[in-house]
Write a protein that holds these residues in place. Structure first.
Motif, short mmCIF file in Angstrom:
data_model
loop_
_atom_site.label_atom_id
_atom_site.label_comp_id
_atom_site.label_asym_id
_atom_site.label_seq_id
_atom_site.Cartn_x
_atom_site.Cartn_y
_atom_site.Cartn_z
N ILE A 175 0.84 -1.21 0.00
CA ILE A 175 0.00 0.00 0.00
C ILE A 175 0.87 1.25 0.00
CG2 ILE A 175 -1.60 1.34 1.44
CD1 ILE A 175 -2.80 -1.34 2.34
N TYR A 176 1.90 1.25 0.84
CA TYR A 176 2.78 2.41 0.96
C TYR A 176 3.51 2.68 -0.36
CZ TYR A 176 6.53 5.38 2.82
OH TYR A 176 7.41 6.40 3.05
N ILE A 177 4.07 1.64 -0.96
CA ILE A 177 4.85 1.82 -2.18
C ILE A 177 3.95 2.16 -3.36
CG2 ILE A 177 6.40 0.64 -3.79
CD1 ILE A 177 7.56 -0.86 -1.42
N ALA A 178 2.73 1.61 -3.39
CA ALA A 178 1.78 2.00 -4.44
C ALA A 178 1.46 3.49 -4.31
CB ALA A 178 0.52 1.16 -4.34
N GLY A 179 1.29 3.97 -3.08
CA GLY A 179 1.09 5.40 -2.88
C GLY A 179 2.28 6.21 -3.36
N ALA A 180 3.50 5.69 -3.11
CA ALA A 180 4.71 6.39 -3.58
C ALA A 180 4.74 6.46 -5.10
CB ALA A 180 5.95 5.69 -3.04
N ALA A 181 4.30 5.40 -5.77
CA ALA A 181 4.25 5.42 -7.24
C ALA A 181 3.29 6.50 -7.73
CB ALA A 181 3.83 4.05 -7.77
N LEU A 182 2.12 6.57 -7.10
CA LEU A 182 1.16 7.62 -7.48
C LEU A 182 1.74 8.99 -7.18
CD1 LEU A 182 -1.61 8.52 -8.45
CD2 LEU A 182 -2.48 8.16 -6.12
N GLY A 183 2.45 9.13 -6.07
CA GLY A 183 3.07 10.42 -5.73
C GLY A 183 4.09 10.85 -6.76
N ALA A 184 4.87 9.90 -7.29
CA ALA A 184 5.85 10.23 -8.32
C ALA A 184 5.16 10.77 -9.57
CB ALA A 184 6.68 9.00 -8.67
N LEU A 185 4.06 10.13 -9.96
CA LEU A 185 3.32 10.60 -11.14
C LEU A 185 2.69 11.97 -10.88
CD1 LEU A 185 1.62 7.25 -12.21
CD2 LEU A 185 3.60 8.35 -13.26
N LEU A 186 2.12 12.14 -9.70
CA LEU A 186 1.51 13.44 -9.38
C LEU A 186 2.56 14.55 -9.36
CD1 LEU A 186 -1.00 12.49 -6.53
CD2 LEU A 186 -1.57 13.31 -8.82
N ALA A 187 3.71 14.27 -8.76
CA ALA A 187 4.76 15.30 -8.68
C ALA A 187 5.27 15.66 -10.07
CB ALA A 187 5.91 14.80 -7.80
N GLY A 188 5.57 14.63 -10.89
CA GLY A 188 6.17 14.91 -12.19
C GLY A 188 5.22 15.48 -13.22
N PHE A 189 3.96 15.01 -13.21
CA PHE A 189 3.05 15.38 -14.28
C PHE A 189 2.03 16.45 -13.90
CE2 PHE A 189 4.61 11.30 -15.68
CZ PHE A 189 4.69 11.43 -17.06
N VAL A 190 1.82 16.68 -12.61
CA VAL A 190 0.78 17.62 -12.20
C VAL A 190 1.34 18.74 -11.34
CG1 VAL A 190 -1.44 17.88 -11.02
CG2 VAL A 190 -0.97 15.79 -12.32
N LEU A 191 1.90 18.39 -10.19
CA LEU A 191 2.27 19.40 -9.21
C LEU A 191 3.39 20.31 -9.69
CD1 LEU A 191 1.98 17.28 -5.94
CD2 LEU A 191 0.43 19.07 -6.74
N LEU A 192 4.50 19.74 -10.15
CA LEU A 192 5.62 20.58 -10.58
C LEU A 192 5.28 21.42 -11.81
CD1 LEU A 192 8.64 18.18 -9.96
CD2 LEU A 192 8.09 20.28 -8.72
N PRO A 193 4.62 20.86 -12.84
CA PRO A 193 4.30 21.70 -14.00
C PRO A 193 3.27 22.79 -13.72
CG PRO A 193 4.23 19.38 -14.59
CD PRO A 193 4.30 19.45 -13.10
N TYR A 194 2.27 22.48 -12.89
CA TYR A 194 1.14 23.41 -12.74
C TYR A 194 1.15 24.20 -11.43
CZ TYR A 194 -0.66 20.83 -16.74
OH TYR A 194 -0.81 20.26 -17.97
N ALA A 195 1.81 23.68 -10.41
CA ALA A 195 1.81 24.37 -9.11
C ALA A 195 3.19 24.91 -8.75
CB ALA A 195 1.32 23.41 -8.02
N GLY A 196 4.24 24.32 -9.26
CA GLY A 196 5.58 24.77 -8.93
C GLY A 196 6.16 24.02 -7.75
N LEU A 197 7.43 24.28 -7.48
CA LEU A 197 8.17 23.52 -6.49
C LEU A 197 7.68 23.75 -5.07
CD1 LEU A 197 10.57 21.58 -6.24
CD2 LEU A 197 12.06 23.55 -6.06
N VAL A 198 7.48 24.99 -4.70
CA VAL A 198 7.08 25.30 -3.32
C VAL A 198 5.68 24.77 -3.02
CG1 VAL A 198 6.61 27.15 -1.68
CG2 VAL A 198 8.60 27.30 -3.17
N LEU A 199 4.74 25.02 -3.93
CA LEU A 199 3.38 24.52 -3.71
C LEU A 199 3.32 23.00 -3.73
CD1 LEU A 199 1.21 27.04 -5.75
CD2 LEU A 199 1.53 26.92 -3.27
N SER A 200 4.21 22.39 -4.51
CA SER A 200 4.28 20.93 -4.51
C SER A 200 4.71 20.42 -3.14
CB SER A 200 5.27 20.46 -5.59
OG SER A 200 5.38 19.05 -5.60
#
Length: 886
Positions: A157-182
């Motif tokens: 469960i933990y590692i599956a969450g980490a996989a989703l976090g990697a996708l969210l960080a790379g494809f959503v948070l960093l491009p659209y929210a930036g580093l600090v908001l991420s």
């Protein structure tokens, strides 16, 4: 309660992965992307996780309410995550100060410990606490089976969450929210974890209560099981690191590629853990299952080696079938790369629950946490040893072969050392079976396919569209026929030098470094005609050495070249011999970090020949922070020069670059390369940048062109005023928002050169306004002709018309008419153009320029529409062509 805890653990994995990607990204700005910097970051980050887990295993069995403490730690992490990211900016200033005192070797690990260790220690401690909360503290019959199921399922469960976090960080948070908001988003997720625990288990603000230690009967532990956990952890990140490095030239080195491959690796571990957690409790012989799992891992790695040479063709075929939208293609690309990454990761992920099953008599969550901690520590060692030692010494394939050998050792240990009853063999037969297991597991060493260096010079990541549209078969045939002259692998890059016919190319992680020769020559040549003394130069990124070699032809006192990858430095010697020039010093370091660590006002000239913008290394060189560093390291009249590829940037992103650049430098000059080549060359300074007329006549504008003022002037696009007008109110590009990086990624398979060129030319400056010492109009006739012809080729018809008008004003009516005809023809006013050309040919019948234009025009018409002179023009042009051929 358990569902709430499982949700918390899943959210915790998401937050941890977001923080890890944010921290790696931010620390690359502070310490660079060198082998030492990445190695230290990984060792402290992953090592801190393991140490935190080991620390927690010492007391989790005595915590009376582990769920509450789990929530309390996440409450602390909600604060520590964002604070750690924000603290990295002042840490950069401290590091630069230490570097100027030659203390960077001490400052870097010290700062990393301060920045990373507090959050990662707490993050590591959350895993044992969750296991303690999920696993009943009062044992009951069958507890070892239950421990394997709970530990494996929880970690999945933990590692599956980490996989989703990697996708969210790379494809959503960093491009659209930036580093600090991420980073703030990661903190909010941890805050949500604390809230869920508080709602299910009570207050998370109360101090933890510890029960007194109770003596328990000693368990029948097996040191071999802990050795298996360590070796499996070592192999897990060894394989993960090697496969991600091997696939970078195919899948790219962008943030999106990293996020997708990292997520695929984590999903493999999660799948293996979940499947093993489901099946391990039912296994009659877990020792045998453990051995067979590692045998399988070796064969899956060998299968990936067979697939690797096929992946470039499959990637191009995928793009040909799918094309846009880009996210769907990137998902398919992740699946394709997952054929190599996912299967061995799943096999190794299955190891932990089976190892727990082999610990007969163990009923405590701390045991599972200790196994996990040991595996994580060994994984840190696997990544570091692989990157720092194995890849440079034995290469990527050799590292995979070592992993297969270790899997064979694990299989043998599991078959021989499992406690009685956990394997179907007893006595001496164990040794026979162990030897047989090892022999089978070693078979892939002899059957695995040879490595194919040409795979790393296919350019399929950035060139998938052009290869798919033109001729995929021909492209790969050419690659197959190319001669590999040099092939090198190190911690951070794979470098290939190959020759196709007379052309020799340098490939770094699948991207060719010789796409910008015209821009490199302009960037290195032009500073010499600004009429100011230049003594000390700094060159960021070596590439094939073209920029440094052109600078070495100028009367500079010193040229400091900084390149982060040793493999690139070694390969560049095949292109340029810079070692023999005593003025040139080449060092291995991150260019931006090296520049920031240099004293203020160190250089007269700073030249940055950057990697592609869709790579993090290239993108961080066009940010506000980079330009601020560069300006302060220039002397009063110093010049900063940089190439910016724009063919895959939207106009908004180009405006962002110009806004950022003009904000940092009061005076700028912007040049464009040839039509639709899609590159800008930026020059910035604190004093006006004006080209000297007398000196400009000797400037080369590309590697093969002769000197020519008109050709140089046609490249001059903007002065300071025009650059600022074009930039408008665009948002500045910064380390935090990554506008240019993610825009370049989003447009990776779009060709925007023509569209951008038209938009930029609408604001083009009059090049005569950017020059000093310009003679009278009559003395610049040849330059006007050359300028007009070059502007017509580049599509700047307004400036070409202006040059034609200047020629007419100077009394040169003939050339003015001829060039006006070219302008009219290019703007689809063909009848008017032909009328002017006919007027010119009547005046000068031997003018080859006009003959060629008229012949090309009338060739498209019916014979009865052609003038009587047409056949004579054709014969004369054919004769000239034949004479030239002889």
């Amino acid at each position: 309660m358990r569902r709430a805890l499982s949700s918390c653990f899943f959210l915790s994995g998401i937050a941890a992965s977001i923080y890890a990607i944010d921290a790696l990204r931010k620390l690359s700005f502070v310490f660079g992307s060198t082998t030492l910097a990445l190695g230290l970051t990984l060792s402290i980050g992953l090592g801190g996780l393991a140490l935190g887990a080991l620390w927690a295993t010492r007391w989790i069995d005595r915590v009376q309410q582990p769920a509450r403490l789990f929530g309390t730690l996440h409450l602390a992490l909600a604060v520590l995550f964002p604070v750690s990211i924000l603290a990295m900016d002042p840490a950069a200033d401290l590091y630069n100060l230490a570097a100027r005192s030659h203390l960077e070797r001490i400052a870097q690990p010290a700062l990393l410990l301060v920045l990373l260790l507090p959050p990662v220690l707490l993050m590591g401690a959350t895993t044992p606490l969750f296991l303690a909360a999920a696993f009943a503290r009062r044992p009951r019959p069958g507890a070892p089976d239950r421990l394997a199921r709970v530990a494996g399922g929880s970690l999945a469960i933990y590692i599956a969450g980490a996989a989703l976090g990697a996708l969210l960080a790379g494809f959503v948070l960093l491009p659209y929210a930036g580093l600090v908001l991420s980073a703030l988003a990661a903190g909010l997720l941890d805050l949500a974890c604390a809230g869920l625990v508080a709602s299910a288990a009570g207050s998370v603000l109360a101090l933890p209560q510890f029960a007194p230690a109770v003596a328990e009967p000693p368990a029948k532990r097996s040191g071999a099981v802990f050795a298996i956990a360590a070796l499996s952890g070592f192999c897990a990140l060894l394989y993960g690191f090697v496969w991600m490095r091997s696939l970078e030239p195919i899948a790219g080195t962008s943030a999106w590629s990293f996020a997708s491959m990292f997520a695929t690796l984590l999903l493999g571990f999660a799948f293996g853990l979940a499947l093993s957690a489901l099946l391990a409790p039912k296994a009659h012989y877990p020792g045998l299952a453990l051995a067979l799992t590692n045998v399988l891992a070796g064969f899956l790695v060998a299968g990936g080696i067979y697939l690797l040479p096929l992946m470039p063709r499959w990637l191009v075929a995928l793009y040909g079938q799918m094309g846009q939208p880009l996210p769907l293609f990137l998902l398919a690309q992740a699946v394709l790369c997952g054929l190599a990454i996912f299967p061995p990761a799943a096999a190794l992920g299955a190891t932990l629950p089976l190892a727990i099953r082999c610990l007969e008599g163990e009923r405590r969550a701390s045991t599972a946490a200790r196994l996990y901690s040991i595996a994580t520590l060994a994984a840190v060692a696997g990544a570091l040893v692989c990157g720092v030692a194995l890849i440079p010494l034995i290469g990527l394939r050799g590292a995979l072969m070592l992993g297969i050998a270790l899997n064979a050792a694990i299989a043998a240990i599991a078959a021989v050392s499992a406690p009685a009853g956990l394997t179907p063999w007893t006595g001496p037969r164990r040794w026979v079976v162990g030897a047989a297991m090892a022999a089978i597991a070693l078979a892939p060493l002899f059957a695995a396919r040879a490595w194919a260096p040409r795979v790393f010079a296919t350019g399929v990541y950035s060139g998938a569209r052009s290869i798919s549209e033109l001729a995929p078969v021909s492209h790969f045939e050419i690659v197959q026929r190319s001669a590999v002259q040099d092939y090198r692998e190190d911690f951070g890059s794979t470098v290939v030098v190959n020759s196709v016919g007379s052309a020799r190319l340098l490939w770094v992680d699948g991207a060719t470094q010789d796409e910008t020769l015209t821009a490199q020559v302009l960037m290195a040549n032009l500073p010499g005609v600004f009429g100011r003394p230049l003594h000390d130069a700094f060159v960021g990124y070596l590439g094939s050495g073209t920029t440094a070699a052109v600078l070495a032809q100028q009367p500079l006192s010193s040229i400091r070249v900084v390149e982060p990858q040793p493999a690139v430095i070694a390969a560049a010697r095949r292109f340029r011999n810079l070692v023999s020039d005593s003025r040139v010093g080449i060092e291995t370091a991150d260019p931006r970090v090296a520049l920031a660590a240099s004293p203020v006002e160190s250089f007269d000239l700073i030249v940055c020949d950057d990697p592609p913008l869709w790579t993090p290394a290239g993108a961080k060189m066009t940010t506000r922070e980079m330009y601020s560093i560069a300006r302060t390291r220039l002397r009063k009249s110093g010049i900063f020069a940089q190439t910016v590829p724009t063919r895959r940037l939207s106009l908004a992103a180009i405006q962002s670059v110009l806004r950022t650049f003009t904000t940092a430098f009061p005076e700028v000059l912007v040049l464009a390369t040839a039509k639709d080549q899609g590159e800008l060359v930026l020059f910035g300074s604190s004093v006006p940048l004006r080209v000297n007329w007398d000196q400009s006549g000797r400037i080369r504008t590309d590697p093969t062109a002769a000197s020519g003022r008109g050709l140089l002037m046609s490249r001059m696009l903007f002065g300071t005023r025009e650059a600022r007008e074009t930039a408008g109110n665009a948002t500045e590009n910064s380390d935090g928002n990554g506008i240019v990086e993610f825009d370049s990624l989003a447009n990776l398979y779009r060709e925007l050169s023509h569209e951008n060129s038209r938009a930029l030319l609408a604001h083009a400056a009059n090049p005569w306004d950017l020059m000093d010492g310009v003679p009278a109009l009559e003395a610049r006739r040849e330059t006007l002709i050359e300028l007009a012809m070059a502007d017509i080729v580049s599509g700047d018809l307004n400036r070409a018309s202006r040059s034609a008008a200047d020629l007419r004003s100077s009394g040169n009516t003939y050339d003015a008419d001829r060039l006006t005809g070219d302008v009219l023809y290019a703007s689809d006013h063909r009848d008017e153009a032909v009328a002017l050309w006919m007027k010119c040919i009547a005046e000068r019948p031997d003018d080859l320029h006009v003959r060629q234009r008229l012949t090309a025009y009338y060739r498209l018409l019916r014979p009865e529409q052609r003038p009587k002179e047409y056949e004579g023009w054709v014969v004369s042009l054919a004769g000239i062509a034949n004479s030239g051929a002889r």
